[in-house]
Motif scaffolding. Structure first.
Motif, PDB file in Angstrom:
ATOM      1  N   MET A 219      -5.410   2.367   7.304  1.00 15.60           N
ATOM      2  CA  MET A 219      -4.127   3.087   7.316  1.00 15.60           C
ATOM      3  C   MET A 219      -3.276   2.675   8.511  1.00 15.60           C
ATOM      4  O   MET A 219      -2.060   2.464   8.375  1.00 15.60           O
ATOM      5  N   ARG A 220      -3.917   2.564   9.680  1.00 17.63           N
ATOM      6  CA  ARG A 220      -3.160   2.131  10.856  1.00 17.63           C
ATOM      7  C   ARG A 220      -2.588   0.735  10.656  1.00 17.63           C
ATOM      8  O   ARG A 220      -1.422   0.469  10.991  1.00 17.63           O
ATOM      9  N   LEU A 221      -3.413  -0.158  10.133  1.00 19.39           N
ATOM     10  CA  LEU A 221      -2.953  -1.525   9.911  1.00 19.39           C
ATOM     11  C   LEU A 221      -1.811  -1.565   8.901  1.00 19.39           C
ATOM     12  O   LEU A 221      -0.838  -2.309   9.074  1.00 19.39           O
ATOM     13  N   THR A 222      -1.903  -0.748   7.840  1.00 22.81           N
ATOM     14  CA  THR A 222      -0.851  -0.719   6.828  1.00 22.81           C
ATOM     15  C   THR A 222       0.466  -0.242   7.416  1.00 22.81           C
ATOM     16  O   THR A 222       1.526  -0.840   7.186  1.00 22.81           O
ATOM     17  N   VAL A 223       0.405   0.842   8.193  1.00 18.93           N
ATOM     18  CA  VAL A 223       1.633   1.395   8.775  1.00 18.93           C
ATOM     19  C   VAL A 223       2.270   0.401   9.750  1.00 18.93           C
ATOM     20  O   VAL A 223       3.482   0.150   9.713  1.00 18.93           O
ATOM     21  N   VAL A 224       1.437  -0.170  10.636  1.00 17.10           N
ATOM     22  CA  VAL A 224       1.978  -1.108  11.622  1.00 17.10           C
ATOM     23  C   VAL A 224       2.573  -2.338  10.938  1.00 17.10           C
ATOM     24  O   VAL A 224       3.663  -2.810  11.307  1.00 17.10           O
TER      25      VAL A 224
ATOM     26  N   ALA B 189       3.752  -2.584   7.830  1.00 21.63           N
ATOM     27  CA  ALA B 189       4.969  -2.220   7.101  1.00 21.63           C
ATOM     28  C   ALA B 189       6.148  -2.021   8.049  1.00 21.63           C
ATOM     29  O   ALA B 189       7.268  -2.481   7.781  1.00 21.63           O
ATOM     30  N   VAL B 190       5.901  -1.344   9.169  1.00 16.24           N
ATOM     31  CA  VAL B 190       6.980  -1.118  10.138  1.00 16.24           C
ATOM     32  C   VAL B 190       7.450  -2.447  10.738  1.00 16.24           C
ATOM     33  O   VAL B 190       8.649  -2.670  10.926  1.00 16.24           O
ATOM     34  N   THR B 191       6.502  -3.344  11.023  1.00 17.30           N
ATOM     35  CA  THR B 191       6.881  -4.654  11.561  1.00 17.30           C
ATOM     36  C   THR B 191       7.734  -5.435  10.563  1.00 17.30           C
ATOM     37  O   THR B 191       8.765  -6.018  10.920  1.00 17.30           O
ATOM     38  N   GLY B 192       7.299  -5.458   9.303  1.00 21.70           N
ATOM     39  CA  GLY B 192       8.080  -6.151   8.283  1.00 21.70           C
ATOM     40  C   GLY B 192       9.462  -5.548   8.112  1.00 21.70           C
ATOM     41  O   GLY B 192      10.463  -6.260   7.990  1.00 21.70           O
ATOM     42  N   GLY B 193       9.541  -4.208   8.131  1.00 23.33           N
ATOM     43  CA  GLY B 193      10.837  -3.558   8.013  1.00 23.33           C
ATOM     44  C   GLY B 193      11.744  -3.846   9.192  1.00 23.33           C
ATOM     45  O   GLY B 193      12.951  -4.059   9.030  1.00 23.33           O
ATOM     46  N   ALA B 194      11.174  -3.866  10.404  1.00 26.78           N
ATOM     47  CA  ALA B 194      11.986  -4.134  11.591  1.00 26.78           C
ATOM     48  C   ALA B 194      12.537  -5.562  11.572  1.00 26.78           C
ATOM     49  O   ALA B 194      13.718  -5.788  11.872  1.00 26.78           O
ATOM     50  N   LEU B 195      11.693  -6.527  11.214  1.00 25.06           N
ATOM     51  CA  LEU B 195      12.182  -7.910  11.149  1.00 25.06           C
ATOM     52  C   LEU B 195      13.234  -8.073  10.060  1.00 25.06           C
ATOM     53  O   LEU B 195      14.242  -8.777  10.246  1.00 25.06           O
ATOM     54  N   ALA B 196      13.009  -7.417   8.911  1.00 21.78           N
ATOM     55  CA  ALA B 196      14.007  -7.489   7.838  1.00 21.78           C
ATOM     56  C   ALA B 196      15.316  -6.840   8.277  1.00 21.78           C
ATOM     57  O   ALA B 196      16.401  -7.325   7.929  1.00 21.78           O
TER      58      ALA B 196
ATOM     59  N   LEU C  45      -4.148  -7.156   2.964  1.00 19.81           N
ATOM     60  CA  LEU C  45      -3.548  -5.856   3.233  1.00 19.81           C
ATOM     61  C   LEU C  45      -2.383  -5.994   4.210  1.00 19.81           C
ATOM     62  O   LEU C  45      -1.315  -5.384   4.012  1.00 19.81           O
ATOM     63  N   THR C  46      -2.575  -6.790   5.260  1.00 20.36           N
ATOM     64  CA  THR C  46      -1.504  -6.994   6.234  1.00 20.36           C
ATOM     65  C   THR C  46      -0.285  -7.634   5.587  1.00 20.36           C
ATOM     66  O   THR C  46       0.853  -7.195   5.792  1.00 20.36           O
ATOM     67  N   LEU C  47      -0.507  -8.672   4.790  1.00 17.45           N
ATOM     68  CA  LEU C  47       0.607  -9.373   4.141  1.00 17.45           C
ATOM     69  C   LEU C  47       1.339  -8.460   3.172  1.00 17.45           C
ATOM     70  O   LEU C  47       2.579  -8.421   3.145  1.00 17.45           O
ATOM     71  N   PHE C  48       0.586  -7.709   2.362  1.00 15.32           N
ATOM     72  CA  PHE C  48       1.212  -6.822   1.375  1.00 15.32           C
ATOM     73  C   PHE C  48       2.053  -5.752   2.070  1.00 15.32           C
ATOM     74  O   PHE C  48       3.190  -5.475   1.658  1.00 15.32           O
ATOM     75  N   ALA C  49       1.505  -5.124   3.101  1.00 20.97           N
ATOM     76  CA  ALA C  49       2.243  -4.079   3.809  1.00 20.97           C
ATOM     77  C   ALA C  49       3.485  -4.657   4.489  1.00 20.97           C
ATOM     78  O   ALA C  49       4.558  -4.038   4.490  1.00 20.97           O
ATOM     79  N   PHE C  50       3.348  -5.839   5.083  1.00 27.75           N
ATOM     80  CA  PHE C  50       4.484  -6.491   5.736  1.00 27.75           C
ATOM     81  C   PHE C  50       5.617  -6.749   4.743  1.00 27.75           C
ATOM     82  O   PHE C  50       6.784  -6.426   5.008  1.00 27.75           O
ATOM     83  N   LEU C  51       5.263  -7.326   3.588  1.00 25.31           N
ATOM     84  CA  LEU C  51       6.280  -7.625   2.585  1.00 25.31           C
ATOM     85  C   LEU C  51       6.877  -6.353   1.996  1.00 25.31           C
ATOM     86  O   LEU C  51       8.083  -6.307   1.696  1.00 25.31           O
ATOM     87  N   ALA C  52       6.049  -5.313   1.825  1.00 28.10           N
ATOM     88  CA  ALA C  52       6.557  -4.055   1.283  1.00 28.10           C
ATOM     89  C   ALA C  52       7.579  -3.437   2.228  1.00 28.10           C
ATOM     90  O   ALA C  52       8.631  -2.937   1.804  1.00 28.10           O
ATOM     91  N   GLY C  53       7.287  -3.458   3.528  1.00 30.75           N
ATOM     92  CA  GLY C  53       8.239  -2.922   4.499  1.00 30.75           C
ATOM     93  C   GLY C  53       9.538  -3.701   4.503  1.00 30.75           C
ATOM     94  O   GLY C  53      10.631  -3.116   4.546  1.00 30.75           O
TER      95      GLY C  53
END
Length: 385
Positions: A34-39, A41-48, A203-211
């Motif tokens: 869960m921590r990895l998913t949130v971090v 997703a937030v990173t991907g959203g911030a870069l986007a 999981l990291t890639l999916f969360a990053f792209l989702a964010g």
């Protein structure tokens, strides 16, 4: 110490002791995921957000995305500095283990990787099976054989972490020589509940792209509008405009595209009219045509102002209501297209004429309105005129 019969006794109570350990480890794994998913997703959203802000030229969005990235970096730095001091590795315990099987593979050095299948027999808990891989020196490999006894170090809270002690103390060496350990059932095999490295990466890639995708979706209207404006400005005169300062007549058109850039959207008509005014370098035109994704103007610089239409004087915000009225009250059940034609009025003091035409399988119908969008005439399907 694990002796003969301990494996059978351990089978009876294994269901009580081993599952709680697995559950605690599973909970830790879920929390880590869960921590990895949130971090991520937030990173991907911030870069986007940074990329989107540059495209749409939005300073608050840029500052928000940059601020979130700075906070994430600071948290990572603080956590990295605190973890070595605050987290100590769990203490291991010494036990005896029966070697059920071992398999060595070739290596490029004196230490070769060996896969062991063991029955670990702690003094204070039931025996269980585990599979490990450990590098053993070539000289020491003959000391390990199937059904032999080895000294191991294990972790009570993470029983799958087992390490063979290659240089045990004299006391444990004596106990290993004297001990006899029964094989534990295959059902007692314990494995690490953690996800593999590939699963963590996915999981990291999916969360990053989702964010990142979420941020892009939130600003999709601005992105499409911005991209369209840039594209329209870059079009060649031959494809988008035939205006010329040296000619007496001119025409220009622009097309908007995208899921949310219909000219019926609030404010889009006026913005497009302003763009056309800048392109033809005059606000006075002789005809305006508006369709769902296209607006065009025509003009003649020799015509007097009274025989033209001023682009910015029209009530564009009321035109979508006229289109809705024409599509629902003129007998066209399934309108396939609509068009607005604006032309100068005839007669002294007459304002512009606005005609909304809708077309469907039943035929074509239209309504007329004045410069204030007040309906003055209707022609339903089948009526002449």
């Amino acid at each position: 110490m694990g002796t003969t019969g301990q494996g059978q006794a351990g089978q009876a109570v294994d269901e009580v002791n081993v599952p709680p350990v697995r559950k605690r480890s599973a909970v830790r794994g879920v929390l880590a995921a869960m921590r990895l998913t949130v971090v991520s997703a937030v990173t991907g959203g911030a870069l986007a957000a940074l990329v989107v802000a540059v495209i749409i030229k939005d300073v608050p969005v840029f500052l928000t995305g940059g601020g979130v990235l700075v906070v994430l970096i600071l948290i990572g730095v603080v956590a990295g500095r605190r973890s070595p001091a605050d987290e100590e590795p769990p203490a291991g315990r010494i036990a005896l283990a029966r070697i059920e099987d071992l398999r060595a593979t070739s290596g490029e050095s004196a230490d070769v990787p060996v896969t062991f299948r063991l029955t670990v027999a702690p003094d204070d808990r039931p025996a269980y099976r585990v599979k490990i891989e450990q590098h053993i020196n070539l000289v020491d490999i003959p000391a390990y054989r199937p059904r032999g006894i080895a000294v191991v170090e294990y972790h009570p809270d993470e029983p799958w972490k087992v390490l063979i002690v290659t240089r045990p103390t004299a006391e444990w060496s004596r106990r290993a020589e004297e001990a006899e350990i029964d094989s534990a059932p295959e059902s007692t095999l314990v494995v690490s509940p953690d996800m593999s490295e590939g699963s963590w990466c996915m999981l990291t890639l999916f969360a990053f792209l989702a964010g990142a995708a979420l941020v892009v979706l939130l600003f999709r209207a601005e992105l499409f509008t911005s991209g369209n404006d840039d594209g329209v400005a870059a079009k060649s005169p031959s494809s988008s405009s035939s205006s010329s300062s040296a000619s007496r007549t001119f025409s220009s058109s622009t097309t908007v595209s995208g899921p949310s850039t219909s000219l019926l959207a609030f404010g889009v008509m006026r913005v497009t009219a302003m763009e056309l005014e800048a392109r033809v370098d005059t606000a006075y035109v002789t005809a305006i045509t508006i369709e769902d994704h296209r607006m065009a103007v025509r003009g003649d610089s020799t015509r007097p102002v009274s025989e033209t239409v001023h682009l910015q004087s029209l009530p564009y915000e009321l035109f979508p209501g006229l289109v809705r009225e024409a599509r629902t009250t003129l007998g066209v059940r399934d309108p396939r297209s609509w068009r607005i034609d604006v032309t100068p009025g005839t007669g002294a003091g007459a304002g512009p004429r606005v005609r909304v035409t809708v077309t469907g399988k039943e035929g074509t119908a239209h309504l007329d309105a004045d410069a204030t969008a007040r309906i003055t005439d209707r022609r339903a399907v089948g009526e002449s005129g």
